[in-house]
Design a protein around this motif. Structure first.
Motif, mmCIF file in Angstrom:
data_model
loop_
_atom_site.group_PDB
_atom_site.id
_atom_site.type_symbol
_atom_site.label_atom_id
_atom_site.label_comp_id
_atom_site.label_asym_id
_atom_site.label_seq_id
_atom_site.Cartn_x
_atom_site.Cartn_y
_atom_site.Cartn_z
ATOM 1 N N PRO A 66 0.854 -1.220 -0.068
ATOM 2 C CA PRO A 66 -0.038 0.085 0.004
ATOM 3 C C PRO A 66 0.717 1.326 -0.161
ATOM 4 C CG PRO A 66 0.076 -0.857 2.015
ATOM 5 C CD PRO A 66 0.727 -1.978 1.206
ATOM 6 N N VAL A 67 0.454 2.138 -1.130
ATOM 7 C CA VAL A 67 1.312 3.527 -0.921
ATOM 8 C C VAL A 67 0.385 4.325 -0.022
ATOM 9 C CG1 VAL A 67 2.338 5.314 -2.516
ATOM 10 C CG2 VAL A 67 2.188 2.782 -3.197
ATOM 11 N N GLN A 68 0.691 4.658 1.051
ATOM 12 C CA GLN A 68 0.124 5.653 2.199
ATOM 13 C C GLN A 68 0.979 6.441 2.671
ATOM 14 O OE1 GLN A 68 -1.813 2.668 4.834
ATOM 15 N NE2 GLN A 68 -4.005 3.214 4.109
ATOM 16 N N ASN A 69 0.430 7.868 2.550
ATOM 17 C CA ASN A 69 1.467 8.771 3.347
ATOM 18 C C ASN A 69 0.960 8.529 4.924
ATOM 19 O OD1 ASN A 69 -0.520 10.507 4.354
ATOM 20 N ND2 ASN A 69 -0.549 11.611 2.302
ATOM 21 N N SER A 70 1.750 8.990 5.959
ATOM 22 C CA SER A 70 1.751 8.772 7.163
ATOM 23 C C SER A 70 0.216 9.056 7.819
ATOM 24 C CB SER A 70 2.626 9.316 8.288
ATOM 25 O OG SER A 70 2.551 10.791 7.724
ATOM 26 N N HIS A 71 -0.434 10.347 7.332
ATOM 27 C CA HIS A 71 -1.618 10.532 7.649
ATOM 28 C C HIS A 71 -2.764 9.809 7.113
ATOM 29 C CE1 HIS A 71 0.528 14.050 8.565
ATOM 30 N NE2 HIS A 71 -0.130 14.415 9.653
ATOM 31 N N GLN A 72 -2.786 9.191 6.010
ATOM 32 C CA GLN A 72 -3.524 8.249 5.502
ATOM 33 C C GLN A 72 -3.564 6.794 6.214
ATOM 34 O OE1 GLN A 72 -2.043 7.869 1.582
ATOM 35 N NE2 GLN A 72 -3.018 9.616 0.601
ATOM 36 N N HIS A 73 -2.527 6.591 6.522
ATOM 37 C CA HIS A 73 -2.125 5.546 7.500
ATOM 38 C C HIS A 73 -2.897 5.481 8.824
ATOM 39 C CE1 HIS A 73 -0.691 1.567 8.825
ATOM 40 N NE2 HIS A 73 -0.027 2.140 9.815
ATOM 41 N N TRP A 74 -2.892 6.939 9.437
ATOM 42 C CA TRP A 74 -3.538 7.013 10.716
ATOM 43 C C TRP A 74 -4.816 6.928 10.457
ATOM 44 C CZ3 TRP A 74 -4.554 12.524 12.262
ATOM 45 C CH2 TRP A 74 -5.129 12.635 13.721
ATOM 46 N N ALA A 75 -5.513 7.455 9.448
ATOM 47 C CA ALA A 75 -6.731 7.518 9.443
ATOM 48 C C ALA A 75 -7.360 6.005 9.022
ATOM 49 C CB ALA A 75 -7.180 8.412 8.271
ATOM 50 N N ASP A 76 -6.788 5.350 8.240
ATOM 51 C CA ASP A 76 -6.871 4.059 8.163
ATOM 52 C C ASP A 76 -7.115 3.102 9.238
ATOM 53 O OD1 ASP A 76 -7.697 1.727 6.190
ATOM 54 O OD2 ASP A 76 -5.442 0.937 6.417
ATOM 55 N N CYS A 77 -6.209 3.270 10.211
ATOM 56 C CA CYS A 77 -5.986 2.504 11.440
ATOM 57 C C CYS A 77 -7.232 3.117 12.401
ATOM 58 C CB CYS A 77 -4.544 2.824 12.238
ATOM 59 S SG CYS A 77 -3.342 2.028 11.292
ATOM 60 N N ILE A 78 -7.373 4.328 12.596
ATOM 61 C CA ILE A 78 -8.680 4.901 13.175
ATOM 62 C C ILE A 78 -9.777 4.183 12.891
ATOM 63 C CG2 ILE A 78 -10.120 6.896 13.646
ATOM 64 C CD1 ILE A 78 -7.441 8.660 13.638
ATOM 65 N N ARG A 79 -10.094 4.133 11.474
ATOM 66 C CA ARG A 79 -11.325 3.398 11.063
ATOM 67 C C ARG A 79 -11.383 1.889 11.108
ATOM 68 N NH1 ARG A 79 -10.586 8.075 6.261
ATOM 69 N NH2 ARG A 79 -11.856 9.475 7.426
ATOM 70 N N LYS A 80 -10.196 1.460 11.279
ATOM 71 C CA LYS A 80 -10.182 -0.146 11.640
ATOM 72 C C LYS A 80 -10.305 -0.403 13.236
ATOM 73 C CE LYS A 80 -7.502 -1.509 7.592
ATOM 74 N NZ LYS A 80 -6.434 -1.942 7.068
ATOM 75 N N GLY A 81 -10.143 0.712 13.982
ATOM 76 C CA GLY A 81 -10.077 0.506 15.402
ATOM 77 C C GLY A 81 -8.989 0.033 15.918
ATOM 78 N N ILE A 82 -7.669 0.049 15.226
ATOM 79 C CA ILE A 82 -6.571 -0.516 15.723
ATOM 80 C C ILE A 82 -5.445 0.484 16.122
ATOM 81 C CG2 ILE A 82 -7.243 -2.462 14.562
ATOM 82 C CD1 ILE A 82 -5.228 -1.652 12.291
ATOM 83 N N GLN A 83 -4.393 -0.104 16.843
ATOM 84 C CA GLN A 83 -3.214 0.951 16.538
ATOM 85 C C GLN A 83 -2.282 0.562 15.563
ATOM 86 O OE1 GLN A 83 -2.869 3.157 18.906
ATOM 87 N NE2 GLN A 83 -4.363 2.705 20.350
ATOM 88 N N PRO A 84 -1.576 1.403 14.947
ATOM 89 C CA PRO A 84 -0.739 1.216 13.944
ATOM 90 C C PRO A 84 0.448 0.100 14.250
ATOM 91 C CG PRO A 84 -0.769 3.669 14.256
ATOM 92 C CD PRO A 84 -1.477 2.920 15.409
ATOM 93 N N PRO A 85 0.273 -0.940 13.598
ATOM 94 C CA PRO A 85 1.323 -2.244 13.711
ATOM 95 C C PRO A 85 2.801 -1.899 13.902
ATOM 96 C CG PRO A 85 0.721 -2.079 11.449
ATOM 97 C CD PRO A 85 -0.094 -0.981 12.028
ATOM 98 N N LEU A 86 3.312 -0.777 13.438
ATOM 99 C CA LEU A 86 4.667 -0.549 13.529
ATOM 100 C C LEU A 86 4.823 0.806 14.149
ATOM 101 C CD1 LEU A 86 6.240 -1.830 10.319
ATOM 102 C CD2 LEU A 86 6.432 -2.771 12.469
ATOM 103 N N SER A 87 4.363 2.036 13.637
ATOM 104 C CA SER A 87 4.624 3.237 14.262
ATOM 105 C C SER A 87 3.614 3.656 15.358
ATOM 106 C CB SER A 87 4.560 4.218 13.095
ATOM 107 O OG SER A 87 5.218 3.848 11.957
#
Length: 354
Positions: free
Chosen positions: A299-320
């Motif tokens: 997946p090509v995501q910038n850091s804020h896109q990844h943050w939003a994706d994790c928020i919507r999945k209800g998870i913590q970022p797996p690495l960051s």
């Protein structure tokens, strides 16, 4: 899908260069409130990035009922204080790097994250295609047993960085920089740029057990370090080297990981990840087999896109995440201590990144 209403605390360079531009690429997300000290910067950034409201009061962002996510874009001595306030107020948090210059603060931040349900992303961003592909190659055994890894993150200095920032902020060049002020910045190039090198090593090679480091000031007008080199021992037994600094005008962002069956070499300048393995087990001079790693499947995501994706999945970022940021913080603080005391320093925090 949760619509993110983001408040940013800090209206300086990193908000102008990274937070505001990246947040504009996030679906179902609006920056609704920007907090900062300088009215001129608030005026410019709100105009350029269409932010409807501003405030000089950081607490107003925490208390704002419309805001459900907060980006911390302050100088690093203020990161944890305002990050914890946002978490305790029920906001999702995006934490700027470095997390802290204090282990007590880093521990408190992890505790706050663990005790609340909000998603907390803590830079540096590690879920990029280069790191993820590297991890897959290692897990698939293509490198064999990992023996060593190395990383470097360095540039020409904060004065070069800030010259570009001042153009965005429509400001005249400044005579002084808080980066060089030991009282304001607290730490130098190690925490500013070395954090990227250390995070990449942790992401690809795992947790660190001990570190030996040497820091020095070569050319910049500061009492803080502008150059650093480190030797790391990973919990796996592998060794690593990390280099960083503010005196690399040609810029370097690269890492490599080496094993008994092959190696991977990443270069951000070349935007490539290359895998090498021997073509012969009996001829040392035989040419290596070279493979350009296909990064298109990641997946090509910038850091804020990844943050939003994790928020919507209800998870913590797996690495960051907060725990990784604490581990990286301890490594950086141990490097300072190692250089100051001229000895190897053990790392006490434990981390599972595989």
């Amino acid at each position: 899908m949760e619509h993110l209403k983001v408040g940013i605390i800090g209206a300086g360079g990193i908000a102008a260069k990274m937070h505001l531009p990246e947040l504009q690429t996030v679906d179902h997300c609006d920056v609704v409130l920007l907090a900062g000290r300088k009215q001129s910067r608030l005026d410019v950034l709100c105009r350029k990035f269409h932010v409807p409201r501003f405030t000089h009061d950081y607490q107003a962002v925490i208390d704002d009922e419309e805001v459900n996510a907060v980006a911390i874009a302050l100088p690093h001595p203020l990161h944890v204080e305002w990050g914890i306030k946002a978490i305790q107020a029920g906001k999702h948090v995006f934490m700027q790097k470095p997390l802290s210059t204090s282990m007590d603060e880093a521990d408190a931040f992890v505790e706050a994250t663990d005790n609340h349900n909000q998603t907390v992303l803590a830079l540096p961003y590690m879920s990029n295609p280069h790191v993820l592909a590297c991890r897959n190659y290692i897990q698939d055994g293509k490198l064999g047993t990992i023996s060593s890894a190395q990383a470097r993150a360095s540039h020409g200095g904060p004065e070069v960085y800030y010259a570009g920032i001042q153009q965005i902020l429509e400001e005249k060049p400044a005579d002084d920089l808080w980066f060089f002020d030991a009282d304001k910045a607290d730490v130098g190039a190690l925490f500013d740029m070395g954090v990227y090198a250390i995070a990449n090593l942790v992401g690809v090679a795992g947790a660190v057990k001990s570190i030996t480091a040497k820091l020095t000031t070569v050319a910049k007008p500061t009492k803080l370090e502008d150059t650093a080199s480190m030797i790391l021992e990973f919990e796996t037994g592998a060794l690593g080297t990390a280099q960083t600094g503010w005196c690399d005008a040609a810029r370097t962002y690269e890492f490599s990981v080496h094993g008994t069956e092959g190696k991977l070499v990443s270069s951000r300048q070349a935007e490539s990840l290359r895998y090498y393995c021997p073509s012969s087990q009996v001829d040392e001079d035989a040419p290596l087999i070279e493979e350009i790693v296909d990064l298109s499947t990641y997946p090509v995501q910038n850091s804020h896109q990844h943050w939003a994706d994790c928020i919507r999945k209800g998870i913590q970022p797996p690495l960051s995440n907060a725990a990784t940021a604490r581990h990286v913080t301890e490594i950086l603080l141990a490097a300072l201590k190692s250089s100051r005391e001229n000895r190897t320093v053990d790392i006490t925090s434990r981390l599972s990144v595989y």
